[in-house]
Write an enzyme that holds these catalytic residues in place. Structure first.
Site, PDB file in Angstrom:
ATOM      1  N   LYS A 167     -17.553  14.004   3.929  1.00  0.00           N
ATOM      2  CA  LYS A 167     -17.914  15.216   4.664  1.00  0.00           C
ATOM      3  C   LYS A 167     -19.028  14.878   5.642  1.00  0.00           C
ATOM      4  O   LYS A 167     -20.136  14.523   5.237  1.00  0.00           O
ATOM      5  CB  LYS A 167     -18.373  16.308   3.703  1.00  0.00           C
TER       6      LYS A 167
ATOM      7  N   LYS B  22     -13.467  16.111   5.872  1.00  0.00           N
ATOM      8  CA  LYS B  22     -13.755  17.134   6.868  1.00  0.00           C
ATOM      9  C   LYS B  22     -14.895  16.717   7.777  1.00  0.00           C
ATOM     10  O   LYS B  22     -15.718  15.911   7.344  1.00  0.00           O
ATOM     11  CB  LYS B  22     -14.048  18.470   6.202  1.00  0.00           C
TER      12      LYS B  22
END
Ligand code: PBG
Length: 333
Positions: free
Chosen positions: A205, A257
């Site tokens: 992330k 992400k």
């Protein structure tokens, strides 16, 4: 003619040919819908920076989940906004808190028709907006030093995992990027008698400007930024280390992400691990498309389909996206 008669246009000639030749097939079953539920409101509140996205009441959440289930969308990822925030974010592990209560109601509504996932973090619940407990700053502490106490935060994540597990989630999704979070959560779930609850780890992330609109969605104003715990977007190999660690710690699914700026990472992780790989097409990625479409600068639905298809092509097994409902409706049309 000097070029060889390998005419690739032959297979692009008709829509039927293109459909048959398609290497990537995006279907409704590839989609997971992120949803927001907020305590203490009596009507859904539109998120200004994310047209079409709402902070739901428990009642409107239930209705929305019914629509998604009827569309055949297989999963949802729930975020909660508590009525009251505090220093530690205690609303996150309150068994009667916004997410556990909503999860129980969702189960009543749809049973096991959808995979119910809950984001596991503290930022929506802390008054300072960070993903964990703050360290007491020593005099002269520099801005680059970590503001979040990693190990103290793990203790709190364990409590959240237990509350969400007891409420009936299928998967918890730790998004805080604390070291060791998957181990701590796995252990807590097992000890509390929830071995069937899985962990979808936000494994790689990156700190990203693309989370901007999300802060509106969860009413978070953060003092500073998250660069001392989320990854630096200049790094690729570090993402693989993060993923390897989460796999070793017992993650059931690894997630990456943001999506559009991590296609290289998604592709590499897909060929590296044999667990399911998820990607999160985040708030800013959604809002950029919506904003440009609103101005008439591009075709929004076509852009959405193209982006989510590309994320799948890169190697994601499924995609968490605010476009889930819209795409499902289009795919059924
Ligand atoms: C943290 C969390 C964030 C998102 C998911 N979980 C915000 C952040 O890390 O700053 C972002 C999701 C999005 O932008 O759609 N709990």
């Amino acid at each position: 003619m000097s070029f060889p008669e390998r005419r690739l246009r032959r297979l692009r000639r008709t829509s039927a040919l293109r459909d048959l030749m398609a290497e990537t097939r995006l279907g409704v079953s590839d989609l997971v819908a992120p949803l927001f539920v907020r305590d203490g409101i009596d009507a859904p509140v539109p998120v200004a920076s994310m047209p079409g996205v709402y902070q739901h009441t428990r009642e409107s959440l239930r209705r929305e989940v019914r629509v998604l289930a009827d569309l055949g969308i297989p999963g949802l990822l729930l975020f909660g906004i508590p009525a009251v925030k505090d220093d530690e974010g205690s609303g996150a592990w309150d068994a009667e808190g916004v997410v556990p209560t909503a999860v129980r109601e969702i189960r009543q509504e749809i049973g096991d028709a959808m995979v119910v996932m809950a984001d596991l973090c503290l930022d929506e619940y802390t008054s300072h907006g960070h993903c964990g407990v703050l360290t007491t700053p020593s005099p002269g502490q520099g801005a680059t030093e970590s503001v979040v106490d990693n190990d103290a935060t793990l203790e709190l994540y364990s409590r959240v995992a237990v509350a969400q597990g007891a409420a009936g989630v299928d998967l918890v999704a730790p998004s805080g990027m604390m070291d060791g979070q998957v181990t701590a959560i796995r252990r807590a779930l097992d000890q509390a008698g929830h071995p069937q609850v899985g962990v979808m780890a936000y494994a790689a992330k990156y700190a990203s400007a693309a989370y901007g609109p999300f802060r509106d969605a969860v009413d978070v104003t953060i003092d500073g930024d998250r660069r001392a715990y989320q990854q630096d977007c200049r790094n690729f190999r570090e993402a693989l280390v993060e993923v390897d660690l989460d796999v070793a710690e017992g993650a059931d699914i690894v997630m990456i992400k943001p999506a559009m700026t991590s296609l290289d990472v998604i592709a590499a992780v897909r060929s590296r691990v044999n667990l399911p790989v998820a990607a999160y097409h985040v708030s800013g990625e959604y809002s950029m498309v919506k904003a440009a479409a609103e101005r008439g600068w591009l075709d929004g639905p076509a852009m959405a389909l193209e982006q989510i298809t590309a994320v799948k092509r890169a190697g994601a097994d499924f995609v968490v996206t605010y476009f889930a409902r819209e795409l499902a409706e289009a795919l059924h049309a």
